[in-house]
Design a protein around this motif. Structure first.
Motif, PDB file in Angstrom:
ATOM      1  N   SER A 169      -6.573   3.042  -1.761  1.00  0.00           N
ATOM      2  CA  SER A 169      -5.876   3.150  -0.472  1.00  0.00           C
ATOM      3  C   SER A 169      -6.711   3.906   0.553  1.00  0.00           C
ATOM      4  N   LEU A 170      -7.328   5.013   0.094  1.00  0.00           N
ATOM      5  CA  LEU A 170      -8.173   5.786   0.996  1.00  0.00           C
ATOM      6  C   LEU A 170      -9.376   4.988   1.463  1.00  0.00           C
ATOM      7  N   ALA A 171      -9.944   4.177   0.571  1.00  0.00           N
ATOM      8  CA  ALA A 171     -11.081   3.337   0.953  1.00  0.00           C
ATOM      9  C   ALA A 171     -10.656   2.322   2.014  1.00  0.00           C
ATOM     10  N   LEU A 208      -8.139   2.680   4.129  1.00  0.00           N
ATOM     11  CA  LEU A 208      -7.895   3.392   5.387  1.00  0.00           C
ATOM     12  C   LEU A 208      -9.197   3.707   6.115  1.00  0.00           C
ATOM     13  N   SER A 209     -10.243   4.045   5.339  1.00  0.00           N
ATOM     14  CA  SER A 209     -11.523   4.369   5.975  1.00  0.00           C
ATOM     15  C   SER A 209     -12.122   3.161   6.668  1.00  0.00           C
ATOM     16  N   ARG A 210     -11.702   1.987   6.200  1.00  0.00           N
ATOM     17  CA  ARG A 210     -12.206   0.757   6.852  1.00  0.00           C
ATOM     18  C   ARG A 210     -11.275   0.317   7.979  1.00  0.00           C
ATOM     19  N   GLY A 211     -10.248   1.111   8.245  1.00  0.00           N
ATOM     20  CA  GLY A 211      -9.322   0.774   9.320  1.00  0.00           C
ATOM     21  C   GLY A 211      -8.303  -0.260   8.918  1.00  0.00           C
ATOM     22  N   GLU A 212      -8.128  -0.498   7.631  1.00  0.00           N
ATOM     23  CA  GLU A 212      -7.167  -1.495   7.176  1.00  0.00           C
ATOM     24  C   GLU A 212      -5.812  -0.824   6.933  1.00  0.00           C
ATOM     25  N   THR A 224      -7.464   6.106  -4.582  1.00  0.00           N
ATOM     26  CA  THR A 224      -8.857   5.889  -4.173  1.00  0.00           C
ATOM     27  C   THR A 224      -8.981   4.582  -3.401  1.00  0.00           C
TER      28      THR A 224
END
Length: 323
Positions: A301-303, A305-309, A299
């Motif tokens: 990691s996906l968060a 990635l959604s922020r472009g990190e 969760t």
């Protein structure tokens, strides 16, 4: 707050509530078991003590027959010669006292008026036992008040001249005179309480103040603590209808060793309950961490990635379940 955190907090709260319930239940069960044991111990002592008080009934009957056969005394009673009556009965009374079976004696006329009493005269109306004997012409036995405010086991017998009922005699043995015998029978100590104050007690009985505090509740038994000693105490009313403390026999059994054993056993049980509960909670939290940990990692990691990190590789790549 994350879902996983809320789940963990909820589970921990539920587990804590169950654990507290287990501990409280354990304490209540231990207290109830101890109370039932104390009740059984106390009332067995009470039964033994009252049986001891009544054990002189056969001797009373024998002595009463002796008194009833005092023809010279009966003749003096009928003639109203109190001096002769007193002299005649005094020798009989002294003989019975020497035998240890009697502490009080009195003779009443057919009208219920006391003629003589030893060592003191009864005050007020004739005892109920005497009144019953005069009314029915039969013997009566039971507990009665004694001169000076004492209480004793008594036997009343009619005095007859031929077939005519001319009076009654009563002999009694005060409970105070039996305290040491009672204490020996129950293997403890005893005290006599009359009109709210301690009358007499055996040597090692706890103080009256401690007893009053220990038996202040509605029950007639309880634990008395005095110094480093603990007693099981029971209050045995001696007169029917008397208020608490008016005429009571107090019985004590040393319970120090048993009380220490019960306390240690209770603490052991509670310690075991707490240990088992803590182990279950700890094991459950470890299992929960193992099961939910990967989901929390993904969760996060996906968060990110959604922020472009950029994120590191996810360490968990395969599971045999939904995660």
């Amino acid at each position: 707050m994350k879902l996983s955190t809320r789940v963990v907090i909820g589970v921990m709260a539920m587990t804590a509530a169950i654990s507290v319930g287990f501990v409280i239940s354990g304490i209540l069960i231990a207290e109830r078991t101890e109370r039932e044991y104390l009740s059984l111990t106390a009332h067995s002592k009470e039964a033994a003590a009252l049986s001891t008080i009544r054990s002189g009934e056969e001797a009373f009957k024998r002595h009463a027959r002796t008194v009833a056969r005092e023809r010279d005394a009966i003749a003096a009673l009928v003639a109203g010669d109190l001096d002769a009556l007193r002299d005649n009965m005094a020798s009989t009374f002294n003989r019975l006292v020497a035998a240890g079976d009697v502490s009080h004696m009195a003779v009443y006329g057919a009208d219920g008026v006391q003629a003589v009493g030893f060592p003191d005269k009864w005050t007020g109306d004739a005892p109920a036992l005497v009144a019953s004997t005069l009314a029915e012409g039969t013997t009566s036995i039971g507990m009665t008040r004694l001169p000076g405010g004492g209480v004793g086991y008594a036997y009343a017998v009619p005095l007859l001249k031929g077939r005519e009922k001319v009076g009654a005699a009563i002999i009694a043995l005060g409970v105070g005179a039996q305290l040491q015998t009672i204490a020996d029978v129950i293997g403890g100590d005893a005290a006599l309480v009359l009109k709210g104050a301690e009358s007499t007690r055996t040597e090692n009985a706890p103080s009256f103040a401690q007893v009053t505090a220990g038996l202040a509740g509605p029950d007639d038994f309880g634990l008395i603590h005095e110094g480093d000693r603990t007693f099981v105490a029971v209050r045995a009313p001696l007169l029917d209808g008397a208020a608490a403390g008016d005429a009571d026999l107090l019985l004590f059994s040393d319970f120090t060793r048993q009380n220490a054993a019960i306390t240690a056993r209770t603490l052991t049980y509670l310690g075991a309950i707490i240990f088992i509960t803590a182990s279950l909670v700890g094991g459950f939290l470890l299992w929960l961490r193992r099961e939910i940990g990967p989901l929390s990692t993904m969760t996060g990691s996906l968060a990110a990635l959604s922020r472009g990190e950029p994120v590191a590789d996810i360490s968990v790549t395969s599971r045999a379940d939904e995660i």
